[in-house]
Design a protein around this motif. Structure first.
Motif, short mmCIF file in Angstrom:
data_model
loop_
_atom_site.label_atom_id
_atom_site.label_comp_id
_atom_site.label_asym_id
_atom_site.label_seq_id
_atom_site.Cartn_x
_atom_site.Cartn_y
_atom_site.Cartn_z
N VAL A 199 -0.74 5.45 9.80
CA VAL A 199 -2.07 5.52 9.21
C VAL A 199 -1.97 5.79 7.71
CG1 VAL A 199 -4.29 6.72 9.21
CG2 VAL A 199 -3.11 6.30 11.37
N THR A 218 -1.10 2.65 6.10
CA THR A 218 -2.23 1.72 6.11
C THR A 218 -3.19 2.03 4.97
OG1 THR A 218 -2.03 1.61 8.51
CG2 THR A 218 -4.07 0.75 7.56
N ASP A 219 -3.50 3.33 4.81
CA ASP A 219 -4.36 3.75 3.70
C ASP A 219 -3.74 3.34 2.37
OD1 ASP A 219 -6.03 4.88 5.52
OD2 ASP A 219 -5.45 6.97 5.12
N GLU A 229 -4.07 -0.33 1.44
CA GLU A 229 -5.37 -0.69 0.88
C GLU A 229 -5.49 -0.19 -0.56
OE1 GLU A 229 -8.57 -0.54 3.68
OE2 GLU A 229 -9.96 0.06 2.09
N ARG A 230 -5.04 1.05 -0.77
CA ARG A 230 -5.12 1.65 -2.09
C ARG A 230 -4.34 0.83 -3.11
NH1 ARG A 230 -4.00 6.60 -0.48
NH2 ARG A 230 -1.83 6.79 -1.08
N ASP A 261 3.78 6.36 1.99
CA ASP A 261 2.96 5.74 0.94
C ASP A 261 3.82 5.24 -0.22
OD1 ASP A 261 3.18 8.64 0.86
OD2 ASP A 261 2.20 8.48 -1.09
#
Ligand code: ADP
Ligand code: MG
Length: 705
Positions: free
Chosen positions: A310, A313-314, A317-318, A437
């Motif tokens: 997750v 995934t965030d 998009e960022r 990330d």
């Protein structure tokens, strides 16, 4: 530029250290010691009139006394002696100077710096610095600097405007596992600048990625050209983007740091990937030096944990690469390598039960699948699995897939075992990080690289149906008559010469002429005061719209002149413009300024409160192609208004993009004359209905006497 000369400076076969010292702790001692410790194989000549030998090398009073040839001279004497040393180096036939010495433009002595460069150029020498740490190169076993050690070997090259930062980065290459072949301190950039370095490093066989720490460029256009022509990835960390930061940078390096927004655009236009901070510069340098660009938008994530999935995934998009579900065939195949409760969508969750086999098989399959443009593998350390074993599985899968033209990044979250696995992966050419990330950000850097590279290498297609000579004739007339401020009528003549759709506008010098012009044009009309002394016509009560008949025109004519007189008694009034009344459309604004670093720069935004209060505007270095202009229209927050929000018909973006592109050509080709300009407002109609420029303004550059 002559690369041979820079070879002497950056790959010297012999080095003189002017100001070499016998005293430990002095920079002049450290440089010689560093050459010894880096096992430099070329000749070393300490220059010091009071010493016989330094660290085993025979010392000479001057470079002129040295028996052999000298490629580079490292200069560590006080600033005031540097011009004379430069003269001697020139006579000796030295190829380049590495001026570590400070006390030049950074403390207001630009004159001294210019003197040194002038002398150097007389003799065909190039100057690196002054006010630098020096140069470090693993492939040349050369630490000609006062930085502690050669960096962790690798394929990147760092060029830094800040010396202190270069030193800090040097040692941290080891803890961060990012390998560099070269570190070059560029300091005041009196001569050798970022553009030169990009050109040289692009041709250098030991460099795979060019990493830059930039406070301010001196010649923005040259840099952009060099970057566009480079075939290797370039990444830049630009500091001083905040107003306060810019002030700090200016006093720090003596160079003028331009506005951060223009830098951002310029880098993107030149295909330069950007770093958001120092950590990001390291992480992205690593990925750009190890992996190929990501040539499509499909990023697939494989993980053994939902949480990191997750987070990734965030991050996707960022960082501008939002995830899409993998196609059916991919899902069906991946399902074979996970338990019933796993997920094959995207992220692909192999679950905590995943061991080496599942990782290896799903990685091999996914990496080779044509739908996948880039792969991110995430792993959370578990009691049942061994990180090194998983890492080896991932590595083997990549080898077995036979794929070399798409990228992969990895993140292992865990303790010491994961640390070791990360290190092993990096040593084997797979960028690996300790957070999901960061692995996604790294892959997004390769995506940005591919995208901006395509933009950067598409040439600007010039509009040929323009009349530059006519535009220049108008400018000459204005210069002869009233210097710099062009009236709307004059400005529109220039706009029209570049094929921009201006509202029909004629100058009336008497009330009778105004009546005649209006008859000819047809009511309703708009009337405006024309004076080089009144730039904001409405502020002076100088604009009357929607005038429907002769009586209205006569009244308006008198009012406008009265208002102008009241606004500025001695205003030079050319007359009153009679203009066709344009139907209502979406108001946008085009603008241009002459940036000190990049030259003509174009701005676009929606008119009214959008520009005045929200500052919703976007910049580019001019010229911009119609294609890039389309991207500018999409860039602003108000973009949906042009696209047709809330049931409104979409606006004619194609026509607007062409106008923006023509305008950018105009300000570029007339860049020697135009200081700033705007078109405010430009009215944009429904698709197919075009745009109309109803107000135009050009301010010419000050001419030197
Ligand atoms: P200034 O910006 O110098 O005050 P403008 O020429 O932009 O003067 O005119 C002020 C406003 O009048 C514009 O923002 C626009 O709303 C309106 N206007 C000006 N010219 C026209 C025109 N030809 N047709 C319709 N409206 C116009
Ligand atoms: Mg206006």
């Amino acid at each position: 530029m002559d690369h041979k000369v820079l070879d002497g400076l950056l790959k010297p076969k012999s080095i003189a250290v002017i100001g070499a010292s016998t005293k430990e702790g002095k920079i002049g001692y450290t440089v010689v010691k560093n050459l010894v410790e880096s096992q430099y194989e070329g000749e070393v000549y300490p220059i010091n009139p009071k010493a016989d030998e330094i660290l085993g090398f025979k010392a000479y009073p001057s470079v002129l006394d040295v028996p052999g040839d000298i490629d580079a001279a490292v200069v560590v004497i006080p600033a005031k002696y540097v011009p004379q040393a430069t003269e001697e180096c020139g006579k000796k036939g030295v190829k380049g100077l590495i001026v570590i010495a400070s006390g030049f433009s950074e403390v207001g002595r630009k004159d001294l710096e210019e003197q040194v460069v002038a002398i150097a150029h007389q003799y065909g020498m190039r100057v690196l610095g002054p006010n630098i740490v020096g140069i470090l190169s693993n492939s040349d076993k050369c630490n000609a600097s006062f930085a502690p050690i050669l960096p962790l070997p690798g394929k990147a090259a760092l060029v830094s405007q800040s010396g202190a930062l270069l030193i800090a980065m040097d040692t941290s290459t080891y803890t961060r596992r990012v390998g560099f072949d070269k570190l070059v301190s560029i300091g005041n950039m009196s001569d050798v600048n970022f553009g030169d370095m990009v050109e040289w490093l692009n041709a250098n066989e030991n460099t795979a990625c060019i990493s830059l720490y930039v406070e301010g460029l001196k010649d923005g256009r040259h840099f952009m050209e060099a970057a566009r022509s480079a075939s290797k990835p370039i990444i830049a960390l630009k500091s001083g983007v905040s107003a306060h930061g810019a002030a700090a940078a200016a006093s720090h390096t003596g160079s003028l740091a331009g506005s951060g927004k223009i830098y951002e655009s310029a880098f993107e236009q030149a295909g330069v990937v950007q770093a958001s901070d120092l950590n990001n510069l390291f992480d992205r340098t690593q990925v750009l030096s190890l992996q190929p660009p990501m040539k499509g938008d499909n990023m697939l994530i494989i993980t053994n944990g939902g949480g990191v999935g997750v987070l990734a995934t965030d991050a996707a998009e960022r960082y501008g690469v939002p995830l899409r579900f993998a196609p059916e065939d991919v899902q069906a195949e991946l399902k074979k390598h996970m338990p019933e409760f796993g997920s094959a969508k995207n992220p692909v969750d192999l679950t905590g039960m995943a061991g080496r086999e599942w990782y290896q098989e799903s990685t091999r399959y996914a990496f080779a699948h044509p739908w996948v443009d880039g792969l991110v593998i995430l792993y959370c350390e578990t009691a049942m699995t061994d990180p090194m074993n998983i890492a080896q599985g991932i590595y083997e899968a990549v080898q077995e897939s036979g794929i070399t033209d798409k990228p992969i990044t990895v993140s292992f979250v865990g303790g010491e075992k994961s640390e070791a696995a990360i290190q092993w992966l990096v040593e084997n050419g797979i960028p690996a990080y300790d957070a999901p990330d960061i692995a996604v950000n790294a892959l997004s850097a390769l995506h940005e690289y591919a995208e901006s590279r395509e933009q950067a290498t598409t040439p600007f297609e010039r509009f040929d149906d323009v009349d530059e000579a006519a535009a220049r004739a108008v400018i000459a007339k204005v210069r002869a008559h009233h210097d710099r401020n062009m009236t709307e009528v004059e400005s529109k003549q220039i706009f029209a010469a570049y094929g921009l759709p201006v509202a029909n506008t004629k100058l009336a010098t008497s009330e009778e002429e105004a009546v005649a012009l209006a008859e000819e044009m047809g009511y309703p009309i708009v009337m405006k005061i024309m004076s080089p002394d009144i730039l904001h016509k409405s502020d002076a009560g100088g604009v009357k719209v929607n005038i429907k008949d002769e009586a209205g025109l006569r009244a308006a004519y008198r009012t406008i002149l009265e208002n102008a007189k009241a606004y500025k008694v001695d205003a030079d009034i050319h007359g009153v413009a009679i203009q066709e009344m344009a139907p209502w459309g979406t108001e946008v604004i085009l603008g241009s300024v002459n940036d000190p670093t990049f030259g003509p720069t174009v701005m676009f935004g929606l008119g009214g409160i959008f520009v005045e209060i929200l500052k919703d505007v976007t910049f580019r270095v001019a010229p911009v192609s119609a294609n890039q202009s389309m991207k500018m229209l999409a860039d602003i927050k108000g973009a949906p208004i042009l696209a047709g929000a809330r049931g409104e018909a979409p606006r004619d973006r194609e026509a607007l993009a062409e106008v923006l592109s023509r305008y950018s050509q105009m300000i570029t080709e007339l860049g020697d004359e135009i200081a700033e300009s705007d078109a405010n407002p430009v009215l944009v109609y429904e698709e197919g209905q075009g745009v109309t420029v109803v107000d135009a303004r050009i301010i010419l550059k000050k001419k030197e006497a």
